[in-house]
Every structure is written in C-alpha cells, then in structure tokens.
Write a protein that holds these residues in place. Structure first.
Motif, PDB file in Angstrom:
ATOM      1  N   ILE A 114      41.931  33.384  45.928  1.00  0.00           N
ATOM      2  CA  ILE A 114      40.667  34.093  46.184  1.00  0.00           C
ATOM      3  C   ILE A 114      40.865  35.100  47.322  1.00  0.00           C
ATOM      4  N   SER A 115      41.582  34.665  48.370  1.00  0.00           N
ATOM      5  CA  SER A 115      41.750  35.509  49.560  1.00  0.00           C
ATOM      6  C   SER A 115      42.425  36.843  49.222  1.00  0.00           C
ATOM      7  N   GLN A 116      43.267  36.844  48.171  1.00  0.00           N
ATOM      8  CA  GLN A 116      43.977  38.087  47.826  1.00  0.00           C
ATOM      9  C   GLN A 116      43.032  39.172  47.300  1.00  0.00           C
ATOM     10  N   ASP A 117      42.005  38.747  46.555  1.00  0.00           N
ATOM     11  CA  ASP A 117      41.109  39.757  45.960  1.00  0.00           C
ATOM     12  C   ASP A 117      39.733  39.108  45.726  1.00  0.00           C
ATOM     13  N   PRO A 118      39.020  38.824  46.834  1.00  0.00           N
ATOM     14  CA  PRO A 118      37.827  37.964  46.710  1.00  0.00           C
ATOM     15  C   PRO A 118      36.685  38.550  45.884  1.00  0.00           C
ATOM     16  N   LEU A 119      36.644  39.860  45.725  1.00  0.00           N
ATOM     17  CA  LEU A 119      35.499  40.411  44.992  1.00  0.00           C
ATOM     18  C   LEU A 119      35.887  40.949  43.609  1.00  0.00           C
ATOM     19  N   ASN A 120      36.964  40.424  43.091  1.00  0.00           N
ATOM     20  CA  ASN A 120      37.386  40.778  41.736  1.00  0.00           C
ATOM     21  C   ASN A 120      36.409  40.157  40.730  1.00  0.00           C
ATOM     22  N   GLN A 121      35.853  40.988  39.876  1.00  0.00           N
ATOM     23  CA  GLN A 121      34.808  40.477  38.969  1.00  0.00           C
ATOM     24  C   GLN A 121      35.367  39.796  37.723  1.00  0.00           C
ATOM     25  N   LYS A 122      36.703  39.677  37.678  1.00  0.00           N
ATOM     26  CA  LYS A 122      37.280  39.003  36.513  1.00  0.00           C
ATOM     27  C   LYS A 122      37.788  37.616  36.892  1.00  0.00           C
ATOM     28  N   PHE A 123      37.269  37.065  37.962  1.00  0.00           N
ATOM     29  CA  PHE A 123      37.781  35.783  38.435  1.00  0.00           C
ATOM     30  C   PHE A 123      37.618  34.694  37.368  1.00  0.00           C
ATOM     31  N   MET A 124      38.693  33.946  37.141  1.00  0.00           N
ATOM     32  CA  MET A 124      38.649  32.896  36.113  1.00  0.00           C
ATOM     33  C   MET A 124      38.251  31.567  36.748  1.00  0.00           C
ATOM     34  N   PRO A 125      37.338  30.841  36.122  1.00  0.00           N
ATOM     35  CA  PRO A 125      37.043  29.511  36.667  1.00  0.00           C
ATOM     36  C   PRO A 125      38.200  28.553  36.400  1.00  0.00           C
ATOM     37  N   ARG A 126      38.375  27.605  37.275  1.00  0.00           N
ATOM     38  CA  ARG A 126      39.354  26.529  37.050  1.00  0.00           C
ATOM     39  C   ARG A 126      38.658  25.278  36.534  1.00  0.00           C
ATOM     40  N   TYR A 127      37.405  25.122  36.969  1.00  0.00           N
ATOM     41  CA  TYR A 127      36.574  24.000  36.527  1.00  0.00           C
ATOM     42  C   TYR A 127      35.410  24.610  35.750  1.00  0.00           C
ATOM     43  N   LEU A 128      35.360  24.331  34.484  1.00  0.00           N
ATOM     44  CA  LEU A 128      34.265  24.875  33.678  1.00  0.00           C
ATOM     45  C   LEU A 128      33.479  23.744  33.039  1.00  0.00           C
ATOM     46  N   GLU A 129      32.186  23.775  33.312  1.00  0.00           N
ATOM     47  CA  GLU A 129      31.279  22.839  32.646  1.00  0.00           C
ATOM     48  C   GLU A 129      30.447  23.662  31.680  1.00  0.00           C
ATOM     49  N   VAL A 130      30.410  23.252  30.433  1.00  0.00           N
ATOM     50  CA  VAL A 130      29.744  24.104  29.448  1.00  0.00           C
ATOM     51  C   VAL A 130      28.898  23.265  28.485  1.00  0.00           C
ATOM     52  N   SER A 131      27.735  23.807  28.134  1.00  0.00           N
ATOM     53  CA  SER A 131      26.928  23.135  27.110  1.00  0.00           C
ATOM     54  C   SER A 131      26.629  24.127  25.989  1.00  0.00           C
TER      55      SER A 131
END
Ligand code: SF4
Length: 441
Positions: A114-131
């Motif tokens: 995150i620290s490398q590019d904190p405002l990148n809008q393509k950030f991928m989640p590592r934990y995804l909860e989905v319904s």
C-alpha cells in the motif's frame, strides 16, 4: 498473540495513528444490492455502476473508500470506522479490529505494498467477502429485508408493497464480478461467501464448481451459513467443499456460523432457526477432517441473559470432539446497528448483567473450554461495555420495546416470556409509557 498485535499496532502507527490495512485490502460486496464496505463495520454504501463492466475493480475502489483512505493517510479518523475508534478509546490497551485485521495472515506484506502507491484506484483486495443473493430462510431480529428474502416477504405482506420482495436477477454487479473473477482468483488470500444464506444460492454453487474444476487457488475458502437449511443443501455444499480440500484445490476451508444464545431466546433472535438442526450440524462439521469452524456471537441486547448457557453449549461440543485437529472457536462481536439492539445503548443495570455473564465465563475458562483467543476476544468486548457504563440512550430502549411489540404481533411471539432476564427493563419502559399517557391531556 498480543505481541503480534502490538508489533502491528506500531507498524500501522508509523504510517499514521489511524491507518488500517483493511481499508485497502479487505472488501465486503453485496452484488445483489450493489452495496459494499471495506470491512463489515462501516455503514454500507452504494457502489456506482458507471463503467463497472469495463473496470470491475471499481466494485472495491469506490470514491467513498478512496476518501477514507486519504483521511487515514493524513492521520484523520474516517467517521465510518467509528466501531474501531470506540474500542480504542475505551481502553488504550484494547486492540480494535483495525489492528486485529491488519495483523491477520491475509494482510501480510500489504502495508508495504500500500505504501508504494496508496491512492492507486486499481487496488486488489486480499480478503473478499461477497454475497450473490439475499435468499435466506431466517428472519434474524437484527437483520432485515435487504439481507433476507424471508424478511422481505414478511415486510411485503405487512406493507402491501410487492416491490419489497422482488427477487434478484443477475445484474451489472454480478456481471462485473464474474468478469473480475479470473483476475481476483490468483490474488486473493481469503474468499468468504455470505448472503442471505449462501448454501441456498445457485451462484455460490457455480463458484464452488469453478474452483473444483480449475487450477488450485491460493486462498482460504470461508463459507458463512446459518446451518439451519434443509439437509440436501448442507450435504451438497459439504460434499463439494470436501472434494475441493482433498483434491488440494484450496489450502484451507472454514465454515462460519452465527449464534449467541440458547433455547427460546435463540429462537426469537434467529427467527426460523431449527435449533436442534443447528447444534447437530455444528457437531457433525466439528467431526469432519477438512474444515475449521467458528461461531460468530453477535452480542446484542437480547442475548445478554444467556451468554453462559451459550458458551457452555459450545464447550459441550468441544468436549465431545476433543482431539479434532481443526480449529473450533467462538468469535464474539458487539452488534452496532440497529442501535436499539446495541448493548452500549442499554441502561447500566442491563449492561451489568452482560458484564457479570462475561465475568462468570472468564472466571472458569476450563469449564467453558476457552482458548487464549476466545478469552482475549471476550475480555475486549467486556472492557468496551464497562467503558460505556453511565451512558445509555432512553430512545433506543423505547424503540427496542416498540420493535419487539411489533414483531410479536407479526410473528405471534412473546418477548416478555422469552427474555425474562430483561423483565426489569420491560417494566421500566412500561412505566415510562404509562407516565406519558397520564401526562397527555
Ligand atoms: S472499521 Fe476498523 S477494521 Fe474496518 S476498515 Fe475501519 S478501521 Fe479498518
């Protein structure tokens, strides 16, 4: 464990005093309604549908989350994360979910990324909860039409508004998810399937089949369930999960159920539950050789009188399945919303019932067969409630009374009978109401 949390707390602090990895790397997305949040604590917000099919990562990186991330980086507390600030302000030694989630295995290495590019809008989640759907057979007291089709059906019946029970079809959110899925799969560390009741959802079964038929995935597979569905659904799901695990298609499987009481109060809180079936399923899953199991105890105003009995029921299962290699634990969490079910808004007399129940459990950790984690989690919620003594909200107590009165009418129930630990409270509200009637001309 607390050493690990302390280390994470220090690392987060180096970025800012309110930095949280979950704001970037954790996502809960309800595809059926197009709503989401970073973790389950902040209020849900609508995910804009513009450009979603073209850029499905916008399911996660919404403007609202981007704004909260900016605030965290600037050392400001995003208001939506009030749950964590309440825990942290209750006692400086308390570890909030901000620290607990940020030190979870799925969050490893994320802070640096995150620290490398904190405002990148393509950030991928590592934990995804989905319904995928709100289809559910229960009408839990703290749930509602948005997350339970049974609730929606009841609401439609009582309001006469058929739209309240429009069944979901595939929409732009589910279409975007499936488009995103091939990119998500290799990047996730945890995938949690939720609902509604996910065991009833055909999309969940399609997703499990996709995992079973494809290359091994790197993520843990977590499955929420009320464990009170007709047997054919649980058998079908457990069968495919077992094959996923034994064919080494996913490294870890866990089932997460929910319960916080026993007997009549449990049946009132989780309306529609078959309590016997729930405990039978817990015992059977505990005996399986391929999955961990936890029970989320959603601690709400109605659950305070039976906490010991609930912890004891779980201890009995632990005793019967001693030697099982997979984890089994209770994860207690304080319900925040709706506020009339929030213990922190209760009068002191009732808060003290809860504090006493916690004391009794924590005094005899052997009897209740508590792990270190369970002890720590229960101590934390107890401390938070202790810190709120002297603060109560009369309107919330009155709203609770009115709400239960309405539920009794709709469902032919009797809250005074089922929650007799709260008898003094009911009497108090009745006398408030009486005095108001006397005072009115
Ligand atoms: S509520 Fe807490 S854990 Fe969730 S995103 Fe906010 S700070 Fe992180």
């Amino acid at each position: 464990m607390s050493d690990r949390l302390k280390t994470t707390q220090n690392k987060l602090h180096q970025v800012s005093s309110c930095f949280c990895v979950a704001k970037w790397s954790h996502a809960t997305i309800h595809l059926h309604s197009g709503m989401g949040h970073s973790c389950h604590h902040p209020m849900l917000h609508a995910i804009p549908s513009e450009n979603l099919l073209q850029y499905p990562h916008l399911l996660h990186n919404t403007e609202i989350k981007m704004q909260a991330r900016k605030e965290m980086l600037a050392g400001q507390r995003p208001e939506e994360c009030v749950h964590c600030w309440t825990y942290e302000d209750a006692n400086t030694e308390n570890f909030s979910d901000r620290v607990i989630k940020s030190s979870s295995p799925w969050a490893a290495g994320e802070l640096e990324k995150i620290s490398q590019d904190p405002l990148n809008q393509k950030f991928m989640p590592r934990y995804l909860e989905v319904s995928f759907s709100r289809l559910c057979n229960l009408k839990c007291v703290y749930c509602g039409p948005h997350f339970s089709s049974a609730w929606a059906q009841e609401q439609a019946l009582h309001t006469g508004n058929e739209n309240e029970f429009a069944e979901e079809k595939e929409n732009i959110y589910t279409q975007s998810f499936w488009k995103w899925w091939p990119e998500l799969k290799p990047n996730l560390r945890v995938l949690r399937l939720t609902g509604g009741e996910p065991l009833l959802h055909s999309a969940v079964h399609s997703l499990l089949e996709d995992i079973l038929d494809g290359d091994p995935v790197p993520f843990q597979l977590l499955m929420n369930s009320n464990l009170s569905v007709p047997e054919k659904y649980s058998t079908k799901t457990l069968d495919v999960l077992q094959r996923i695990y034994h064919q080494k298609k996913a490294p870890k499987i866990k089932i997460i159920s929910s319960m916080e009481s026993v007997g009549a109060s449990a049946r009132y809180i989780r309306h529609g539950i078959q309590e016997g079936l729930f405990w039978k399923n817990i015992l059977n899953i505990r005996k399986l050789d391929f999955c961990d199991l936890s029970i989320t105890a959603t601690l709400n105003t109605l659950a305070i009188g039976n906490l010991r009995e609930f912890y004891y029921a779980v201890a009995e299962i632990k005793k019967q399945t001693e030697g099982a290699v997979h984890q089994f634990f209770i994860d207690p969490t304080l319900l925040k919303s709706p506020s009339h079910l929030n213990i922190l808004k209760f009068p002191d007399r009732e808060k003290k019932i809860f504090i006493h129940e916690c004391d009794e459990i924590l005094k005899d950790t052997e009897k209740y067969k508590l792990s270190k984690y369970e002890i720590l989690r229960l101590q934390i919620v107890q401390k938070v409630v202790l810190s709120k003594l002297g603060q109560s909200v009369r309107e919330d107590t009155e709203r609770l009374y009115d709400y239960l009165t309405e539920l009794d009418l709709r469902r032919n129930l009797d809250f005074r009978r089922d929650f007799n630990a709260l008898t003094d409270l009911w009497k108090e509200v009745e006398s408030w109401k009486e005095s108001l009637n006397v005072a009115s001309p």
